[in-house]
Design an enzyme around this catalytic site. Structure first.
Site, PDB file in Angstrom:
ATOM      1  N   HIS A 251       0.857  -1.189   0.000  1.00 11.03           N
ATOM      2  CA  HIS A 251       0.000   0.000   0.000  1.00 11.03           C
ATOM      3  C   HIS A 251       0.895   1.241   0.000  1.00 11.03           C
ATOM      4  O   HIS A 251       1.852   1.299   0.759  1.00 11.03           O
ATOM      5  CB  HIS A 251      -0.865  -0.022   1.266  1.00 11.03           C
ATOM      6  N   CYS A 289      -3.552   2.545  -4.537  1.00 13.80           N
ATOM      7  CA  CYS A 289      -4.465   3.353  -3.721  1.00 13.80           C
ATOM      8  C   CYS A 289      -4.497   4.758  -4.307  1.00 13.80           C
ATOM      9  O   CYS A 289      -3.600   5.579  -4.042  1.00 13.80           O
ATOM     10  CB  CYS A 289      -4.045   3.380  -2.256  1.00 13.80           C
ATOM     11  N   HIS A 316      -7.590   0.501  -4.699  1.00 11.76           N
ATOM     12  CA  HIS A 316      -8.415   1.284  -3.773  1.00 11.76           C
ATOM     13  C   HIS A 316      -8.878   2.515  -4.524  1.00 11.76           C
ATOM     14  O   HIS A 316      -8.052   3.325  -4.945  1.00 11.76           O
ATOM     15  CB  HIS A 316      -7.583   1.779  -2.581  1.00 11.76           C
ATOM     16  N   ASP A 359     -12.510   3.125  -1.180  1.00 11.53           N
ATOM     17  CA  ASP A 359     -11.721   3.347   0.019  1.00 11.53           C
ATOM     18  C   ASP A 359     -12.270   4.578   0.711  1.00 11.53           C
ATOM     19  O   ASP A 359     -12.454   5.615   0.081  1.00 11.53           O
ATOM     20  CB  ASP A 359     -10.269   3.559  -0.405  1.00 11.53           C
ATOM     21  N   HIS A 360     -12.524   4.468   1.952  1.00  9.94           N
ATOM     22  CA  HIS A 360     -13.111   5.550   2.753  1.00  9.94           C
ATOM     23  C   HIS A 360     -14.377   6.049   2.061  1.00  9.94           C
ATOM     24  O   HIS A 360     -14.763   5.578   1.012  1.00  9.94           O
ATOM     25  CB  HIS A 360     -12.131   6.713   2.971  1.00  9.94           C
ATOM     26  N   TYR A 376     -14.475   4.692   7.530  1.00  9.15           N
ATOM     27  CA  TYR A 376     -15.170   3.477   7.072  1.00  9.15           C
ATOM     28  C   TYR A 376     -16.649   3.498   7.462  1.00  9.15           C
ATOM     29  O   TYR A 376     -17.153   2.599   8.124  1.00  9.15           O
ATOM     30  CB  TYR A 376     -14.447   2.238   7.605  1.00  9.15           C
TER      31      TYR A 376
END
Ligand code: DNO
Length: 410
Positions: A251, A289, A316, A359-360, A376
């Site tokens: 990541h 990401c 992501h 993601d998020h 999240y």
């Protein structure tokens, strides 16, 4: 792309039956109850895999199988810990799980200063304020040398023109209270780290003291040394990955800047090229990401996706907005610096079965009262997931790839 969702295990308030209803095909999770540095046994892996399969989904990706600090700074027990890691990899592969997301960030997994920063529409997102971060570094952590480093800190070209972060941190010091300090420590050290199996836990009594002890481990570790340790780790585990078909995907550093005097080595195009070339096996890959990368003004996220798609094993999708003063927040999945529509096009062409998770997401419509992990949320992430599913369906139509919305009769 395979539509996946990060789920935090059987105690997650967001249940697998909820996820089935919103088009999730694969689960991204970890054995969060296994202490750092211990083997993941086949029994535990199988139990969770079967639980997920019982809901008609599969365990697609492990996020994360943590790389403990001793491997990162090259401590005396690193070879022992690498053996532990290899055993866990073998056990995961034996249970049919072949994609592992990990990171190589020293001490702090990811960082934000504000977890509920209000958007103009009343929802909120995660936010990074450089002055607050500098204040934490100088006044709370009291890191030796921090003041001098912030005095010479420069934003990338085009951002933060005329901004003096040190002066802002000093001004903040006059207005901060013990309660505000506590909230900042919670945001930077506790709420963002505990639930991702990081070094800090909700009930840590002296997190700042612990933080200082971690930092001390890196006093002789510069960028070159951290790179050497990453290469050492990758070279050691690659034979196992090749033997059992395991795809490792690091990541990127989040945010992609050097923080708290620690080196960070997965920030830029040049960094990514370096670690992919250093250990050229296909099993040594990247978690693309888009959110982390787009928080760096120097990163052209679309160009990076084109260059690294063939070594990307997991995506992501998230996008950041950088303000003119250099601070950043998480933008809508249809806006910001990480052109998600174009990214989906690139990755769908490369490999339509690549696992992807949004993601998020925004915290919205009551998410804030539910006690979800920072970033999240349920409704905010579901909203983003709906947007991304629409993008995937549209791109698939363009590319002539059949699209099936999971969970429906047609
Ligand atoms: C934060 C996450 C990170 C990520 C790890 C991977 O939201 O993106 O915690 O899972 O860095 O090891």
């Amino acid at each position: 792309m395979e539509k996946t969702w990060r789920w935090f295990g059987k105690n997650d308030k967001i249940t697998l039956s909820m996820l089935r209803q919103i088009g999730v095909e694969g689960i991204v999770t970890a054995l969060h109850d296994v202490p750092l540095g211990e083997v993941w046994t086949r029994e535990k892996i199988r139990d969770l895999r079967e639980y997920i399969e019982g809901y008609g989904m599969r365990w697609s990706v492990v996020e994360s199988l943590p790389v403990v600090e001793t491997i990162k700074y090259g401590g005396p027990d690193r070879d022992y810990q690498i053996e532990v890691y290899k055993t866990s990899l073998r056990n995961l592969a034996a249970e049919g799980i072949h994609t592992i997301c990990y990171n190589f960030m020293p001490v702090l997994d990811w960082a934000r200063t504000d977890l509920l920063h209000e958007n103009p529409n009343g929802s909120s997102n995660l936010y990074f304020n450089y002055a607050e971060f500098a204040y934490f570094d100088i006044y709370i952590l009291k890191r030796p040398g921090a003041r001098e480093e912030w005095a010479s800190f420069r934003f990338p070209e085009g951002y933060g023109e005329g901004r003096d972060v040190l002066a802002e941190a000093d001004a903040l010091a006059k207005t901060m209270t013990p309660e505000k300090d506590h909230a900042l420590v919670e945001n930077i050290v506790i709420k963002t780290q505990g639930f991702v199996s990081g070094n800090f836990k909700e009930d840590d009594e002296a997190p700042i003291q612990k933080f200082r002890e971690f930092l001390a481990l890196y006093k002789d570790i510069d960028k070159a040394a951290l790179r050497a340790n990453m290469k050492y780790f990758l070279e050691a585990i690659m034979p196992v990955c090749e033997e059992c078909g395991m795809n490792m995907c690091v990541h990127p550093d989040d945010p992609p800047i050097e923080v708290l005097g620690l080196p960070r080595i997965v920030r830029t195009e040049e960094d990514i090229r370096w670690f992919l070339d250093a250990v050229p096996s296909k099993h040594n890959g990247l978690t693309f990401c888009a959110g982390s990368l787009s928080a760096g003004a120097y990163n052209d996220v679309v160009a990076m996706a084109r260059e690294f798609a063939s070594r990307t094993h997991f995506v992501h999708l998230r996008s950041c907005h950088i303000f003119p003063n250099g601070d950043f927040t998480e933008a809508s999945h249809l806006g910001g610096r990480a052109d998600i529509i174009e990214l989906v096009r690139i990755f769908e062409k490369e490999n339509p079965s690549l696992p992807m998770r949004v993601d998020h997401g925004m915290t919205m419509l009551g998410d804030e009262t539910r006690g979800y992990n920072a970033g999240y949320s349920f409704l905010g992430r579901m909203f983003a997931m709906g947007q991304v599913q629409g993008i995937i369906a549209t791109v698939d139509r363009e590319l002539g790839i059949p699209y099936k919305q999971p969970g429906f009769f047609d």
